[in-house]
Design a protein around this motif. Structure first.
Motif, PDB file in Angstrom:
ATOM      1  N   SER A 114       0.826  -1.215   0.000  1.00 10.36           N
ATOM      2  CA  SER A 114       0.000   0.000   0.000  1.00 10.36           C
ATOM      3  C   SER A 114       0.862   1.268   0.000  1.00 10.36           C
ATOM      4  O   SER A 114       0.351   2.360   0.143  1.00 10.36           O
ATOM      5  CB  SER A 114      -0.938   0.015   1.210  1.00 10.36           C
ATOM      6  N   GLU A 115       2.177   1.098  -0.173  1.00  3.97           N
ATOM      7  CA  GLU A 115       3.085   2.243  -0.111  1.00  3.97           C
ATOM      8  C   GLU A 115       2.879   3.202  -1.283  1.00  3.97           C
ATOM      9  O   GLU A 115       2.613   2.780  -2.408  1.00  3.97           O
ATOM     10  CB  GLU A 115       4.557   1.794  -0.123  1.00  3.97           C
ATOM     11  N   GLU A 116       2.996   4.476  -0.996  1.00  8.37           N
ATOM     12  CA  GLU A 116       2.959   5.524  -2.014  1.00  8.37           C
ATOM     13  C   GLU A 116       4.114   6.472  -1.730  1.00  8.37           C
ATOM     14  O   GLU A 116       4.429   6.756  -0.575  1.00  8.37           O
ATOM     15  CB  GLU A 116       1.651   6.308  -1.952  1.00  8.37           C
ATOM     16  N   VAL A 117       4.740   6.964  -2.794  1.00  6.55           N
ATOM     17  CA  VAL A 117       5.841   7.921  -2.633  1.00  6.55           C
ATOM     18  C   VAL A 117       5.276   9.322  -2.743  1.00  6.55           C
ATOM     19  O   VAL A 117       4.642   9.682  -3.738  1.00  6.55           O
ATOM     20  CB  VAL A 117       6.934   7.702  -3.704  1.00  6.55           C
ATOM     21  N   GLY A 118       5.492  10.117  -1.700  1.00  5.60           N
ATOM     22  CA  GLY A 118       5.101  11.523  -1.724  1.00  5.60           C
ATOM     23  C   GLY A 118       6.332  12.378  -1.933  1.00  5.60           C
ATOM     24  O   GLY A 118       7.381  12.101  -1.360  1.00  5.60           O
ATOM     25  N   GLU A 119       6.220  13.372  -2.789  1.00  4.49           N
ATOM     26  CA  GLU A 119       7.340  14.278  -3.044  1.00  4.49           C
ATOM     27  C   GLU A 119       6.860  15.710  -2.892  1.00  4.49           C
ATOM     28  O   GLU A 119       5.718  16.023  -3.225  1.00  4.49           O
ATOM     29  CB  GLU A 119       7.896  14.076  -4.462  1.00  4.49           C
ATOM     30  N   PHE A 120       7.717  16.552  -2.390  1.00  7.62           N
ATOM     31  CA  PHE A 120       7.415  17.972  -2.431  1.00  7.62           C
ATOM     32  C   PHE A 120       8.691  18.776  -2.613  1.00  7.62           C
ATOM     33  O   PHE A 120       9.766  18.375  -2.214  1.00  7.62           O
ATOM     34  CB  PHE A 120       6.611  18.436  -1.213  1.00  7.62           C
ATOM     35  N   LYS A 121       8.513  19.896  -3.292  1.00  9.95           N
ATOM     36  CA  LYS A 121       9.648  20.743  -3.638  1.00  9.95           C
ATOM     37  C   LYS A 121       9.918  21.729  -2.516  1.00  9.95           C
ATOM     38  O   LYS A 121       9.001  22.172  -1.817  1.00  9.95           O
ATOM     39  CB  LYS A 121       9.361  21.466  -4.943  1.00  9.95           C
ATOM     40  N   THR A 122      11.170  22.079  -2.379  1.00  8.70           N
ATOM     41  CA  THR A 122      11.565  23.029  -1.338  1.00  8.70           C
ATOM     42  C   THR A 122      11.539  24.471  -1.863  1.00  8.70           C
ATOM     43  O   THR A 122      12.000  25.381  -1.180  1.00  8.70           O
ATOM     44  CB  THR A 122      12.979  22.705  -0.812  1.00  8.70           C
ATOM     45  N   ALA A 123      10.981  24.686  -3.051  1.00  6.83           N
ATOM     46  CA  ALA A 123      11.015  26.012  -3.684  1.00  6.83           C
ATOM     47  C   ALA A 123      10.377  27.089  -2.812  1.00  6.83           C
ATOM     48  O   ALA A 123      10.863  28.222  -2.763  1.00  6.83           O
ATOM     49  CB  ALA A 123      10.329  25.958  -5.047  1.00  6.83           C
ATOM     50  N   HIS A 124       9.286  26.770  -2.106  1.00  3.36           N
ATOM     51  CA  HIS A 124       8.641  27.780  -1.259  1.00  3.36           C
ATOM     52  C   HIS A 124       9.563  28.200  -0.115  1.00  3.36           C
ATOM     53  O   HIS A 124       9.683  29.380   0.196  1.00  3.36           O
ATOM     54  CB  HIS A 124       7.318  27.244  -0.697  1.00  3.36           C
ATOM     55  N   VAL A 125      10.222  27.219   0.490  1.00  2.00           N
ATOM     56  CA  VAL A 125      11.144  27.522   1.589  1.00  2.00           C
ATOM     57  C   VAL A 125      12.313  28.347   1.076  1.00  2.00           C
ATOM     58  O   VAL A 125      12.721  29.341   1.690  1.00  2.00           O
ATOM     59  CB  VAL A 125      11.669  26.217   2.240  1.00  2.00           C
ATOM     60  N   MET A 126      12.859  27.960  -0.082  1.00  2.00           N
ATOM     61  CA  MET A 126      13.999  28.677  -0.663  1.00  2.00           C
ATOM     62  C   MET A 126      13.625  30.123  -1.001  1.00  2.00           C
ATOM     63  O   MET A 126      14.393  31.046  -0.745  1.00  2.00           O
ATOM     64  CB  MET A 126      14.482  27.982  -1.942  1.00  2.00           C
ATOM     65  N   ALA A 127      12.437  30.305  -1.592  1.00  2.00           N
ATOM     66  CA  ALA A 127      11.994  31.651  -1.954  1.00  2.00           C
ATOM     67  C   ALA A 127      11.839  32.518  -0.712  1.00  2.00           C
ATOM     68  O   ALA A 127      12.283  33.669  -0.674  1.00  2.00           O
ATOM     69  CB  ALA A 127      10.676  31.580  -2.728  1.00  2.00           C
ATOM     70  N   ARG A 128      11.233  31.965   0.324  1.00  2.00           N
ATOM     71  CA  ARG A 128      11.040  32.734   1.555  1.00  2.00           C
ATOM     72  C   ARG A 128      12.384  33.085   2.192  1.00  2.00           C
ATOM     73  O   ARG A 128      12.595  34.202   2.656  1.00  2.00           O
ATOM     74  CB  ARG A 128      10.169  31.933   2.527  1.00  2.00           C
ATOM     75  N   ARG A 129      13.313  32.137   2.183  1.00  2.00           N
ATOM     76  CA  ARG A 129      14.636  32.373   2.765  1.00  2.00           C
ATOM     77  C   ARG A 129      15.378  33.469   1.995  1.00  2.00           C
ATOM     78  O   ARG A 129      16.006  34.346   2.580  1.00  2.00           O
ATOM     79  CB  ARG A 129      15.431  31.067   2.743  1.00  2.00           C
ATOM     80  N   ARG A 130      15.290  33.438   0.656  1.00  2.00           N
ATOM     81  CA  ARG A 130      15.962  34.436  -0.177  1.00  2.00           C
ATOM     82  C   ARG A 130      15.382  35.832   0.073  1.00  2.00           C
ATOM     83  O   ARG A 130      16.110  36.816   0.160  1.00  2.00           O
ATOM     84  CB  ARG A 130      15.808  34.039  -1.645  1.00  2.00           C
ATOM     85  N   MET A 131      14.059  35.906   0.198  1.00  2.00           N
ATOM     86  CA  MET A 131      13.435  37.212   0.456  1.00  2.00           C
ATOM     87  C   MET A 131      13.790  37.723   1.845  1.00  2.00           C
ATOM     88  O   MET A 131      14.017  38.913   2.029  1.00  2.00           O
ATOM     89  CB  MET A 131      11.927  37.124   0.253  1.00  2.00           C
ATOM     90  N   ALA A 132      13.868  36.844   2.823  1.00  2.00           N
ATOM     91  CA  ALA A 132      14.261  37.265   4.173  1.00  2.00           C
ATOM     92  C   ALA A 132      15.687  37.811   4.168  1.00  2.00           C
ATOM     93  O   ALA A 132      15.982  38.818   4.824  1.00  2.00           O
ATOM     94  CB  ALA A 132      14.146  36.096   5.146  1.00  2.00           C
ATOM     95  N   LEU A 133      16.571  37.171   3.403  1.00  2.00           N
ATOM     96  CA  LEU A 133      17.942  37.655   3.296  1.00  2.00           C
ATOM     97  C   LEU A 133      17.980  39.010   2.597  1.00  2.00           C
ATOM     98  O   LEU A 133      18.719  39.913   3.005  1.00  2.00           O
ATOM     99  CB  LEU A 133      18.804  36.636   2.549  1.00  2.00           C
ATOM    100  N   ALA A 134      17.169  39.187   1.549  1.00  2.00           N
ATOM    101  CA  ALA A 134      17.109  40.466   0.843  1.00  2.00           C
ATOM    102  C   ALA A 134      16.625  41.578   1.779  1.00  2.00           C
ATOM    103  O   ALA A 134      17.165  42.695   1.772  1.00  2.00           O
ATOM    104  CB  ALA A 134      16.202  40.357  -0.380  1.00  2.00           C
TER     105      ALA A 134
END
Length: 199
Positions: A114-134
């Motif tokens: 019954s296993e399923e592979v879930g994936e999610f991108k870190t793009a939201h975290v990266m974008a937020r981190r970049r804006m915080a640095l800016a």
């Protein structure tokens, strides 16, 4: 997936199980086992992070690009999972994955098949981190660096949609402040006019 190499990151208590996995699939792919250094560290998020970060940096130093790396945090303690996610984000790994399933036994373990592979991108975290640095650079008067940190033109489309407007506005403010700071009031005025016309 099809992997050129796999690194297993077990606790000391589960290192033998990881070695057994390595032995069973040795003919399919290259597998390394890099257990935590001490007994009990599986519940110490800081120790887990230090170890996982060191292993990930070692992979990247050996010429593997971060966008070729996937971090799977399916197994392990909560401290281990959290530490691996943080280490992966810190190393700019763009994809995280975990295995879940819709059917579980009485102990709560996912039933085989019954296993399923879930994936999610870190793009939201990266974008937020970049804006915080800016924003931090802006607060400290480093306006050109803040502007350069944020995407513009066609590169803006690479950001998750939820962050595009905020990032574009932040870049425009950085460019206005940079022009003003170098005493180019004409450019600052034109940039500000363009920003306010959009708003």
């Amino acid at each position: 997936g099809s992997w050129r190499s796999v690194v297993l990151l077990p606790s000391r208590a589960t290192a033998s199980a990881a070695e057994e996995v390595r032995r069973r699939v040795a003919d399919l792919t290259s597998i390394e086992v890099k257990p935590l250094e001490k007994d009990g560290e599986e519940n110490d998020a800081d120790a887990c992070f230090r170890h996982f970060d060191r292993v990930l940096r070692g992979v990247l130093v050996n010429g593997v690009r971060s966008d070729y790396v996937v971090a799977d945090f399916t197994r392990g303690t909560k401290a281990m999972s959290a530490a691996l996610v943080l280490a992966a984000v810190g190393a700019d790994v763009p994809l995280l994955r975990y295995v879940h399933g819709s059917e579980r036994d009485e102990r709560g373990a996912v039933l085989p098949g019954s296993e399923e592979v879930g994936e999610f991108k870190t793009a939201h975290v990266m974008a937020r981190r970049r804006m915080a640095l800016a924003i931090d650079l802006l607060k400290h008067g480093n306006f050109p660096a803040a502007a350069e940190l944020l995407p513009s033109g066609p590169f803006l489309g690479l950001l998750p949609e939820a962050f595009r407007q905020e990032s574009e506005t932040l870049r425009n403010i950085s460019e206005i402040a940079a022009a003003w700071d170098r005493l180019d009031y004409t450019a600052a005025s034109a940039l500000a006019q363009g920003q306010f016309n959009k708003s």
